[in-house]
Scaffold this active site. Structure first.
Site, short mmCIF file in Angstrom:
data_model
loop_
_atom_site.label_atom_id
_atom_site.label_comp_id
_atom_site.label_asym_id
_atom_site.label_seq_id
_atom_site.Cartn_x
_atom_site.Cartn_y
_atom_site.Cartn_z
N TYR A 56 0.94 -1.10 0.03
CA TYR A 56 -0.04 0.06 -0.22
C TYR A 56 0.81 1.33 0.04
O TYR A 56 1.63 1.45 1.02
CB TYR A 56 -0.73 0.08 1.33
CG TYR A 56 -1.96 1.04 1.37
CD1 TYR A 56 -3.06 0.84 1.47
CD2 TYR A 56 -1.33 2.35 1.58
CE1 TYR A 56 -4.31 1.83 1.30
CE2 TYR A 56 -2.20 3.42 1.83
CZ TYR A 56 -3.71 3.13 1.69
OH TYR A 56 -4.63 4.18 1.72
N ASP A 97 12.39 4.53 3.00
CA ASP A 97 13.14 5.57 3.78
C ASP A 97 12.05 6.19 4.76
O ASP A 97 12.34 6.74 5.77
CB ASP A 97 13.52 6.35 2.86
CG ASP A 97 12.69 7.35 2.14
OD1 ASP A 97 12.14 6.73 1.26
OD2 ASP A 97 12.60 8.45 2.26
N TYR A 120 2.01 5.62 6.67
CA TYR A 120 2.58 4.75 5.82
C TYR A 120 4.00 4.45 6.39
O TYR A 120 4.14 3.13 6.28
CB TYR A 120 3.02 5.71 4.36
CG TYR A 120 3.83 4.85 3.39
CD1 TYR A 120 3.27 3.86 2.93
CD2 TYR A 120 5.10 5.41 3.30
CE1 TYR A 120 4.06 3.16 2.02
CE2 TYR A 120 6.04 4.75 2.28
CZ TYR A 120 5.45 3.47 1.84
OH TYR A 120 6.29 2.94 0.80
#
Length: 284
Positions: A56, A97, A120
């Site tokens: 996702y 990252d 996220y």
């Protein structure tokens, strides 16, 4: 070598599919909202290694859909990793990252403390933890700024907007390494091969293109190589607010991957040229 790849339509999966021995599984076969579906496929596979290239990745939307993002980015990879570990199959899992807070101006090494800024990053970090907890041979590869001739990404967006406008304002205080998906695919396959040969190797690694650059300077290079006359005006992130906060420092120390697997950091400018040539051949 045979590789079972979770993902079929994303940038990385489409580049992996170009290599011999790769079987890519789309949502019709492996729906990450149903994590057990992936585990069953691992239990049945005749592949030598597993690569998780599905995720996702809607960074802003994840702020409102963190539960769904967690299922896809953490629960499903954990279940798949467990199934792979049970069979002793090496697993390569791609992370981001965004697990870091973006502070400082030095490249982050894989063992530095993590502190995601948003949903996220939190879900991807949870996925890393789940893969590690499964206990099987694995390589977690954190990457940044993935681009290709496929899907939605910065290169395609800049080429479209640059052709439409004379001037664009682009964020200049976020610094990182653009990563051509083709190079990332080769890194994933090389890591998988290395784990098959020596399952004792592995851990958490970084892989990104070099040299590090700002989004604004990346845009300038895209325009220069595309023959697009569009002025780029540098702006700070504060002038381009988004639902999810982006890390300012996305520099990644990629030396461990070269030490353990011989995978060198690629020059993203070479990959960018390949992407532009592929887009032009498509008339895009």
């Amino acid at each position: 070598m045979r590789y079972l790849v979770f993902g079929a339509t994303g940038q990385l999966a489409r580049e992996l599919a170009r290599h011999d021995g790769v079987t890519c599984l789309g949502r019709d076969l492996a729906d990450f909202t149903d994590p057990e579906s992936g585990a069953r496929l691992v239990e049945e596979t005749e592949a030598d290694a597993v690569i998780i290239a599905a995720a996702y990745t809607a960074v802003d939307r994840a702020e409102e859909e963190e539960t769904l993002a967690t299922t896809v980015n953490a629960t499903a990879p954990g279940v798949i990793a467990g199934a792979a570990a049970a069979r002793g199959l090496p697993l390569v899992h791609v992370s981001t990252d965004y697990v870091f807070d973006g502070s400082g101006d030095s490249p982050r090494s894989p063992d530095e403390p993590v502190s995601p800024l948003g949903a996220y990053g939190r879900t991807k970090l949870a996925g890393e933890d789940a893969v590690r907890a499964a206990g099987g041979p694995h390589a977690i590869i954190r990457t940044s700024w993935v681009v290709s001739a496929h899907g939605s990404n910065f290169v395609k967006t800049m080429r479209r907007l640059g052709a439409e406008r004379d001037r664009l304002t682009i964020v200049a205080d976020q610094i990182g390494g653009p990563t051509p998906a083709a190079d990332l695919a080769q890194a994933c396959l090389a890591a998988a091969d290395g784990l098959v040969k020596d399952p004792a190797r592995g851990g958490t690694y970084h892989f990104a293109g070099a040299p590090d650059v700002s989004w604004a300077d990346f845009a300038r290079e895209i325009f220069a190589r595309s023959g697009i006359s569009c002025e780029v005006v540098d702006i700070p992130s504060s002038e381009y607010p988004t639902p999810a906060k982006r890390p300012l420092n996305s520099r990644l120390d990629c030396s461990a991957l070269e030490t353990d697997f011989g995978i060198k950091r690629p020059d993203w400018r070479d990959g960018l040229q390949d992407i532009i040539e592929e887009l032009e051949a498509q008339g895009a």
